[in-house]
Design a protein around this motif. Structure first.
Motif, PDB file in Angstrom:
ATOM      1  N   THR A 273       0.814  -1.214   0.000  1.00 33.04           N
ATOM      2  CA  THR A 273       0.000   0.000   0.000  1.00 33.04           C
ATOM      3  C   THR A 273       0.847   1.263   0.000  1.00 33.04           C
ATOM      4  OG1 THR A 273      -1.760  -1.141   1.204  1.00 33.04           O
ATOM      5  CG2 THR A 273      -1.799   1.268   1.242  1.00 33.04           C
ATOM      6  N   VAL A 274       1.916   1.261   0.811  1.00 33.31           N
ATOM      7  CA  VAL A 274       2.669   2.486   1.056  1.00 33.31           C
ATOM      8  C   VAL A 274       3.745   2.733   0.004  1.00 33.31           C
ATOM      9  CG1 VAL A 274       4.183   3.671   2.689  1.00 33.31           C
ATOM     10  CG2 VAL A 274       2.210   2.384   3.523  1.00 33.31           C
ATOM     11  N   LEU A 275       4.549   1.707  -0.294  1.00 33.85           N
ATOM     12  CA  LEU A 275       5.729   1.950  -1.120  1.00 33.85           C
ATOM     13  C   LEU A 275       5.427   2.386  -2.554  1.00 33.85           C
ATOM     14  CD1 LEU A 275       8.632  -0.485  -0.250  1.00 33.85           C
ATOM     15  CD2 LEU A 275       8.316   1.909   0.306  1.00 33.85           C
ATOM     16  N   PRO A 276       4.455   1.794  -3.239  1.00 29.24           N
ATOM     17  CA  PRO A 276       4.216   2.275  -4.607  1.00 29.24           C
ATOM     18  C   PRO A 276       3.950   3.778  -4.665  1.00 29.24           C
ATOM     19  CG  PRO A 276       3.077   0.207  -4.255  1.00 29.24           C
ATOM     20  CD  PRO A 276       3.615   0.647  -2.913  1.00 29.24           C
ATOM     21  N   ARG A 277       3.296   4.332  -3.650  1.00 27.80           N
ATOM     22  CA  ARG A 277       3.016   5.766  -3.627  1.00 27.80           C
ATOM     23  C   ARG A 277       4.264   6.572  -3.273  1.00 27.80           C
ATOM     24  NH1 ARG A 277      -2.732   5.744  -0.255  1.00 27.80           N
ATOM     25  NH2 ARG A 277      -3.900   4.452  -1.734  1.00 27.80           N
ATOM     26  N   LEU A 278       5.030   6.081  -2.289  1.00 37.80           N
ATOM     27  CA  LEU A 278       6.209   6.826  -1.850  1.00 37.80           C
ATOM     28  C   LEU A 278       7.322   6.802  -2.878  1.00 37.80           C
ATOM     29  CD1 LEU A 278       6.497   5.831   1.932  1.00 37.80           C
ATOM     30  CD2 LEU A 278       5.608   7.951   0.964  1.00 37.80           C
ATOM     31  N   MET A 279       7.488   5.651  -3.545  1.00 38.46           N
ATOM     32  CA  MET A 279       8.624   5.491  -4.445  1.00 38.46           C
ATOM     33  C   MET A 279       8.285   5.798  -5.892  1.00 38.46           C
ATOM     34  SD  MET A 279      10.281   1.983  -2.840  1.00 38.46           S
ATOM     35  CE  MET A 279      11.780   2.120  -3.814  1.00 38.46           C
ATOM     36  N   GLY A 280       7.000   5.875  -6.199  1.00 32.98           N
ATOM     37  CA  GLY A 280       6.621   6.136  -7.578  1.00 32.98           C
ATOM     38  C   GLY A 280       6.991   5.017  -8.520  1.00 32.98           C
ATOM     39  N   LEU A 281       7.026   3.789  -8.008  1.00 35.55           N
ATOM     40  CA  LEU A 281       7.380   2.626  -8.814  1.00 35.55           C
ATOM     41  C   LEU A 281       6.153   1.744  -9.005  1.00 35.55           C
ATOM     42  CD1 LEU A 281      10.762   1.578  -7.125  1.00 35.55           C
ATOM     43  CD2 LEU A 281      10.477   2.764  -9.310  1.00 35.55           C
ATOM     44  N   PRO A 282       6.151   0.901 -10.035  1.00 34.64           N
ATOM     45  CA  PRO A 282       5.073  -0.082 -10.157  1.00 34.64           C
ATOM     46  C   PRO A 282       4.986  -0.941  -8.894  1.00 34.64           C
ATOM     47  CG  PRO A 282       6.399  -0.028 -12.160  1.00 34.64           C
ATOM     48  CD  PRO A 282       7.114   0.823 -11.148  1.00 34.64           C
ATOM     49  N   HIS A 283       3.803  -1.438  -8.607  1.00 30.68           N
ATOM     50  CA  HIS A 283       3.527  -2.145  -7.362  1.00 30.68           C
ATOM     51  C   HIS A 283       4.553  -3.241  -7.080  1.00 30.68           C
ATOM     52  CE1 HIS A 283       1.644  -5.383  -4.993  1.00 30.68           C
ATOM     53  NE2 HIS A 283       1.045  -4.408  -4.348  1.00 30.68           N
ATOM     54  N   ASP A 284       4.713  -4.195  -7.995  1.00 28.48           N
ATOM     55  CA  ASP A 284       5.592  -5.343  -7.741  1.00 28.48           C
ATOM     56  C   ASP A 284       7.041  -4.911  -7.559  1.00 28.48           C
ATOM     57  OD1 ASP A 284       3.421  -6.988  -7.886  1.00 28.48           O
ATOM     58  OD2 ASP A 284       3.786  -7.668  -9.938  1.00 28.48           O
ATOM     59  N   GLN A 285       7.468  -3.940  -8.342  1.00 24.38           N
ATOM     60  CA  GLN A 285       8.851  -3.470  -8.234  1.00 24.38           C
ATOM     61  C   GLN A 285       9.082  -2.764  -6.909  1.00 24.38           C
ATOM     62  OE1 GLN A 285      10.083  -0.981 -11.490  1.00 24.38           O
ATOM     63  NE2 GLN A 285      12.102  -0.564 -10.599  1.00 24.38           N
ATOM     64  N   ALA A 286       8.130  -1.984  -6.454  1.00 24.30           N
ATOM     65  CA  ALA A 286       8.267  -1.290  -5.176  1.00 24.30           C
ATOM     66  C   ALA A 286       8.341  -2.279  -4.019  1.00 24.30           C
ATOM     67  CB  ALA A 286       7.097  -0.331  -4.974  1.00 24.30           C
ATOM     68  N   VAL A 287       7.496  -3.302  -4.044  1.00 22.22           N
ATOM     69  CA  VAL A 287       7.493  -4.301  -2.973  1.00 22.22           C
ATOM     70  C   VAL A 287       8.809  -5.064  -2.956  1.00 22.22           C
ATOM     71  CG1 VAL A 287       6.414  -6.436  -2.176  1.00 22.22           C
ATOM     72  CG2 VAL A 287       4.983  -4.517  -2.907  1.00 22.22           C
ATOM     73  N   GLU A 288       9.264  -5.463  -4.122  1.00 21.20           N
ATOM     74  CA  GLU A 288      10.519  -6.222  -4.180  1.00 21.20           C
ATOM     75  C   GLU A 288      11.689  -5.365  -3.704  1.00 21.20           C
ATOM     76  OE1 GLU A 288      12.720  -9.626  -6.566  1.00 21.20           O
ATOM     77  OE2 GLU A 288      10.671  -9.068  -6.977  1.00 21.20           O
ATOM     78  N   THR A 289      11.750  -4.124  -4.133  1.00 18.13           N
ATOM     79  CA  THR A 289      12.831  -3.232  -3.706  1.00 18.13           C
ATOM     80  C   THR A 289      12.785  -3.011  -2.204  1.00 18.13           C
ATOM     81  OG1 THR A 289      12.816  -2.085  -5.842  1.00 18.13           O
ATOM     82  CG2 THR A 289      13.836  -0.938  -3.982  1.00 18.13           C
ATOM     83  N   GLY A 290      11.598  -2.763  -1.674  1.00 17.21           N
ATOM     84  CA  GLY A 290      11.459  -2.543  -0.237  1.00 17.21           C
ATOM     85  C   GLY A 290      11.880  -3.748   0.576  1.00 17.21           C
ATOM     86  N   LEU A 291      11.503  -4.947   0.140  1.00 18.99           N
ATOM     87  CA  LEU A 291      11.870  -6.153   0.876  1.00 18.99           C
ATOM     88  C   LEU A 291      13.378  -6.392   0.847  1.00 18.99           C
ATOM     89  CD1 LEU A 291       9.091  -8.802   0.165  1.00 18.99           C
ATOM     90  CD2 LEU A 291       9.873  -7.977   2.381  1.00 18.99           C
ATOM     91  N   GLN A 292      13.993  -6.124  -0.284  1.00 19.14           N
ATOM     92  CA  GLN A 292      15.440  -6.339  -0.367  1.00 19.14           C
ATOM     93  C   GLN A 292      16.190  -5.345   0.516  1.00 19.14           C
ATOM     94  OE1 GLN A 292      17.059  -6.734  -4.292  1.00 19.14           O
ATOM     95  NE2 GLN A 292      15.883  -8.570  -4.739  1.00 19.14           N
ATOM     96  N   VAL A 293      15.730  -4.095   0.563  1.00 21.08           N
ATOM     97  CA  VAL A 293      16.368  -3.107   1.446  1.00 21.08           C
ATOM     98  C   VAL A 293      16.186  -3.504   2.900  1.00 21.08           C
ATOM     99  CG1 VAL A 293      16.280  -0.715   2.251  1.00 21.08           C
ATOM    100  CG2 VAL A 293      16.211  -1.212  -0.208  1.00 21.08           C
ATOM    101  N   TRP A 294      14.974  -3.936   3.255  1.00 24.28           N
ATOM    102  CA  TRP A 294      14.734  -4.388   4.631  1.00 24.28           C
ATOM    103  C   TRP A 294      15.599  -5.587   4.979  1.00 24.28           C
ATOM    104  CZ3 TRP A 294      12.744  -9.278   5.751  1.00 24.28           C
ATOM    105  CH2 TRP A 294      12.573  -9.532   7.117  1.00 24.28           C
ATOM    106  N   PHE A 295      15.709  -6.545   4.066  1.00 24.41           N
ATOM    107  CA  PHE A 295      16.510  -7.736   4.337  1.00 24.41           C
ATOM    108  C   PHE A 295      17.983  -7.369   4.493  1.00 24.41           C
ATOM    109  CE2 PHE A 295      19.017 -11.454   3.040  1.00 24.41           C
ATOM    110  CZ  PHE A 295      18.545 -12.379   3.955  1.00 24.41           C
ATOM    111  N   ASP A 296      18.459  -6.419   3.693  1.00 27.87           N
ATOM    112  CA  ASP A 296      19.852  -5.969   3.823  1.00 27.87           C
ATOM    113  C   ASP A 296      20.091  -5.412   5.224  1.00 27.87           C
ATOM    114  OD1 ASP A 296      22.470  -5.148   2.287  1.00 27.87           O
ATOM    115  OD2 ASP A 296      21.857  -3.381   3.437  1.00 27.87           O
ATOM    116  N   LEU A 297      19.159  -4.638   5.747  1.00 29.06           N
ATOM    117  CA  LEU A 297      19.289  -4.096   7.101  1.00 29.06           C
ATOM    118  C   LEU A 297      19.296  -5.220   8.141  1.00 29.06           C
ATOM    119  CD1 LEU A 297      16.873  -1.039   6.822  1.00 29.06           C
ATOM    120  CD2 LEU A 297      19.370  -0.956   6.968  1.00 29.06           C
ATOM    121  N   TYR A 298      18.412  -6.177   7.965  1.00 27.73           N
ATOM    122  CA  TYR A 298      18.361  -7.315   8.902  1.00 27.73           C
ATOM    123  C   TYR A 298      19.688  -8.070   8.859  1.00 27.73           C
ATOM    124  CZ  TYR A 298      17.120 -11.838  10.901  1.00 27.73           C
ATOM    125  OH  TYR A 298      17.113 -12.979  11.668  1.00 27.73           O
ATOM    126  N   TRP A 299      20.177  -8.326   7.665  1.00 25.09           N
ATOM    127  CA  TRP A 299      21.406  -9.106   7.523  1.00 25.09           C
ATOM    128  C   TRP A 299      22.583  -8.396   8.185  1.00 25.09           C
ATOM    129  CZ3 TRP A 299      23.204 -13.690   6.901  1.00 25.09           C
ATOM    130  CH2 TRP A 299      24.539 -13.883   6.561  1.00 25.09           C
TER     131      TRP A 299
END
Length: 235
Positions: free
Chosen positions: A180-206
């Motif tokens: 819901t949030v990232l496609p609006r904040l990032m101005g990216l298509p839905h699937d691309q925004a979700v994938e980018t957000g998850l990878q950034v979050w996972f990088d922080l976790y790692w």
């Protein structure tokens, strides 16, 4: 001679049990198990309330069936990744955990809301049912973290149970927020925004769990990619 009277009431073969479970899941997620009524479930399913009793004795029986329907496939996939003979890096195995959660739960906000709500409510008897299903999943993920410490890839002082909790719990929260949030904040298509957000979050976790937080992550397969095959094993 009068014709025999037709039996009244719903027939047991008029609705598949899975349709009733789908309706129960929606109602439980919205109202909670205690407040949910069989009438509300029947209305959601589009059937007579009496039909439910052909398949389920109670609301609790439906809840148990929902857990039994959802959790075994997730556990099966996680146990495959947690096998000690999996030679892949711990980073790739933990990312595979994220992909498993995403694959099984991304399109099912009702089950996420249902489990979260009943855990928070602490309904008597249900906490044990949920724990019995969640515990093997937690242990499978924890096993990956324990193996990562043994292989020298993760911090020796890592609390693996809490590490498991934050990996699983935060990802479930992300599944509810990112689409819901990232496609609006990032101005990216839905699937691309979700994938980018998850990878950034996972990088922080790692970076928080890795023995060397400055070492780059290996290339991570996309969320929609097929499961990564295990081609070799360690002795």
């Amino acid at each position: 001679m009068p014709s025999p009277a037709r039996p009244r009431g719903p027939k047991p073969n008029r609705m598949d049990p899975d349709q009733i479970l789908d309706a129960a899941q929606e109602v439980f997620a919205r109202d909670g198990l205690r407040a949910a009524s069989l009438r509300a479930i029947a209305k959601q399913a589009g059937c007579d309330p009496a039909l439910i009793y052909y398949h389920f004795d109670s609301k609790e029986a439906m809840f148990t069936a929902l857990l039994a329907r959802r959790f075994p496939p997730i556990l099966q996939d996680l146990e495959r990744v947690a096998a000690p003979g999996d030679p892949r890096s711990t980073a790739l195995r933990l990312w595979e955990v994220v992909r498993i959660y995403h694959r099984h739960l991304k399109d099912d906000p009702a089950i996420r809301s249902l489990i979260r709500g009943e855990i928070v409510r602490g309904a008597e008897g249900l906490s044990d049912l949920i724990e019995a299903r969640i515990r093997p999943i937690v242990m499978a993920i924890r096993s990956i973290l324990d193996q990562g410490i043994a292989r020298g890839e993760l911090r020796a002082d890592l609390h693996t149970l809490l590490g498991t909790f934050f990996l699983a719990r935060m990802h479930l929260e992300i599944l509810d927020l990112l689409p819901t949030v990232l496609p609006r904040l990032m101005g990216l298509p839905h699937d691309q925004a979700v994938e980018t957000g998850l990878q950034v979050w996972f990088d922080l976790y790692w970076r928080g769990v890795a023995r060397d937080p400055l070492a780059p992550l290996p290339p991570l397969p996309g969320l929609a990619a097929d499961p990564i095959p295990i081609k070799e094993t360690r002795p």
